[in-house]
Design an enzyme around this catalytic site. Structure first.
Site, PDB file in Angstrom:
ATOM      1  N   GLU A 209       0.824  -1.197   0.000  1.00  0.00           N
ATOM      2  CA  GLU A 209       0.000   0.000   0.000  1.00  0.00           C
ATOM      3  C   GLU A 209       0.864   1.256   0.000  1.00  0.00           C
ATOM      4  O   GLU A 209       1.908   1.311   0.650  1.00  0.00           O
ATOM      5  CB  GLU A 209      -0.955  -0.019   1.199  1.00  0.00           C
ATOM      6  CG  GLU A 209      -1.896  -1.218   1.133  1.00  0.00           C
ATOM      7  CD  GLU A 209      -2.860  -1.333   2.297  1.00  0.00           C
ATOM      8  OE1 GLU A 209      -3.655  -2.283   2.293  1.00  0.00           O
ATOM      9  OE2 GLU A 209      -2.823  -0.481   3.213  1.00  0.00           O
TER      10      GLU A 209
ATOM     11  N   CYS B  46      -1.410   5.768   9.889  1.00  0.00           N
ATOM     12  CA  CYS B  46      -0.146   5.167  10.309  1.00  0.00           C
ATOM     13  C   CYS B  46      -0.396   3.906  11.126  1.00  0.00           C
ATOM     14  O   CYS B  46      -1.181   3.903  12.070  1.00  0.00           O
ATOM     15  CB  CYS B  46       0.638   6.175  11.140  1.00  0.00           C
ATOM     16  SG  CYS B  46       2.269   5.609  11.611  1.00  0.00           S
TER      17      CYS B  46
END
Length: 381
Positions: free
Chosen positions: A96, A345
């Site tokens: 990703e 994150c």
């Protein structure tokens, strides 16, 4: 690198490597600059589109080379403008890539591995284990694909991507050669021309490779710290058992000292409720980093299923930041971006294929992280 077609993928070649390639096919070295501009400035993947390259050479290139970026499987756009691409690499796994826009910059978060061997307890990528290193073409290909998606070609005109952070899936320093090559292309004027101060490599602490890094490249360094003492960091970031905090911080200081200038280490610290977010942890952090020129980036935990951790309250986050600030540090708290598309994150998971083989690779690379030896190509530079 030769692909499954037996051809050389020019996308991942640095300028010297591209010049060597043209030498090898009996062509002048200046062709390297022409072709690199077509690939990286204009986003071209078809030799036929290179109008200042003669037909005979274009046909020659078609026979021995290709420009093959990784495959985009999906693209999601968050309500806050964050974008996430799921990209399939040659191993069959998916990684990703995340783009985070702010008022004054556009930051691309790039992956270096499919999965990760370091098994940090709060990171969803680590939960899936390790599958493969990305090639240089697959690393720089994420920048290439993002530019294509934004339509920002030529890449240096009204660019959407101003900063690149090697903070996606994987530990960049355990894919040393390919990550170094990709970052060189990012900074090369024949590539993307991004300033060295705007390219950041984040590491959990592979000390031998931090020590090696300054011999190969000059970029900003970020340390995934996440704990202010060895006992806690051993639990959260297991590589700390091999390279404890004193050794790790000395290595980071050595990198900055070798390169000179006013270097500042970015310290990343994921805040976990009742684990590392208490006043005593802030006090320990102030003492630990007192002599380290650094800025601290606090990252409130982004929950994912079965993590076993929780995000602290906003009051606890503010308290921790205030304590560090009063301790004399430049501290920011990262705003969670893209969590509605699982792009925040610590949430990047991709998709790893062939779980049995993956487990074998995972064990092998865990051993590598415990007993790092420099790759031959790194030692020979």
């Amino acid at each position: 690198m030769t692909t499954s077609t037996g051809k050389i993928n020019l996308l991942g070649l640095t300028q010297p490597e591209m010049e060597q390639f043209f030498d090898s096919i009996g062509e002048k070295r200046f062709r390297a600059g022409q072709v690199m501009k077509w690939i990286h400035h204009f986003g071209v993947s078809d030799f036929a589109a290179m109008t200042n390259v003669g037909k005979v050479l274009r046909e020659k290139l078609e026979a021995v080379a290709e420009i093959r970026p990784p495959e985009v499987v999906s693209e999601d756009i968050s309500a806050d403008g964050t974008r996430k691409w799921v990209i399939r690499v040659a191993s069959g796994s998916c990684v990703e890539t995340v783009y985070i826009p702010t008022d004054d910059r556009g930051t691309l978060c790039v992956s270096s591995q499919a999965g990760c061997a370091l098994d940090c307890s709060f990171c969803s990528t680590g939960k899936q284990g390790f599958n493969s290193n990305l090639t240089a073409a697959e690393v720089i290909g994420q920048v290439w694909l993002a530019n294509k998606s934004f339509g920002t070609v030529p890449a240096k005109v009204d660019r959407a991507i101003t900063n690149v952070v090697m903070m996606g899936m994987g530990e960049p320093l355990l894919n040393f050669d390919n990550v170094i090559a990709a970052m060189k292309i990012m900074m090369d004027d024949l590539g993307y021309g991004i300033s060295k101060r705007r390219v950041t490599l984040s590491t959990s602490g592979v000390v031998p490779m931090i020590d090696e890094l300054a011999k190969h490249i000059d970029v900003s360094l970020a340390l995934s710290l996440h704990a202010p003492n060895d006992e806690l960091r051993n639990k959260l970031v297991p590589i700390n058992k091999k390279y404890p905090l004193k050794v790790l911080l000395e290595s980071c200081m050595g990198y900055m000292s070798t390169l000179g200038g006013k270097r500042v280490l970015t310290v990343e610290y994921t805040l976990l409720k009742d684990v590392n977010d208490q006043p005593e942890h802030a006090a320990q952090m102030i003492e630990l980093l007192r002599d380290v020129p650094c800025k601290i980036n606090l990252i409130p935990f982004n929950p994912f299923p079965h993590s076993g951790y929780e995000r602290p309250s906003n009051n606890a986050i503010r308290r921790f930041q205030d304590l560090l600030h009063h301790g004399g540090f430049n501290v920011t708290t990262r705003t969670t971006r893209g969590d509605d598309i699982d792009a925040a994150c610590g949430q990047l998971v991709g998709q790893v294929n062939d779980r049995t083989r993956r487990s074998e690779r995972y064990i092998a690379v865990r051993q590598l992280s415990a007993d790092v030896e420099l790759p031959d190509s790194a030692a020979s530079h």
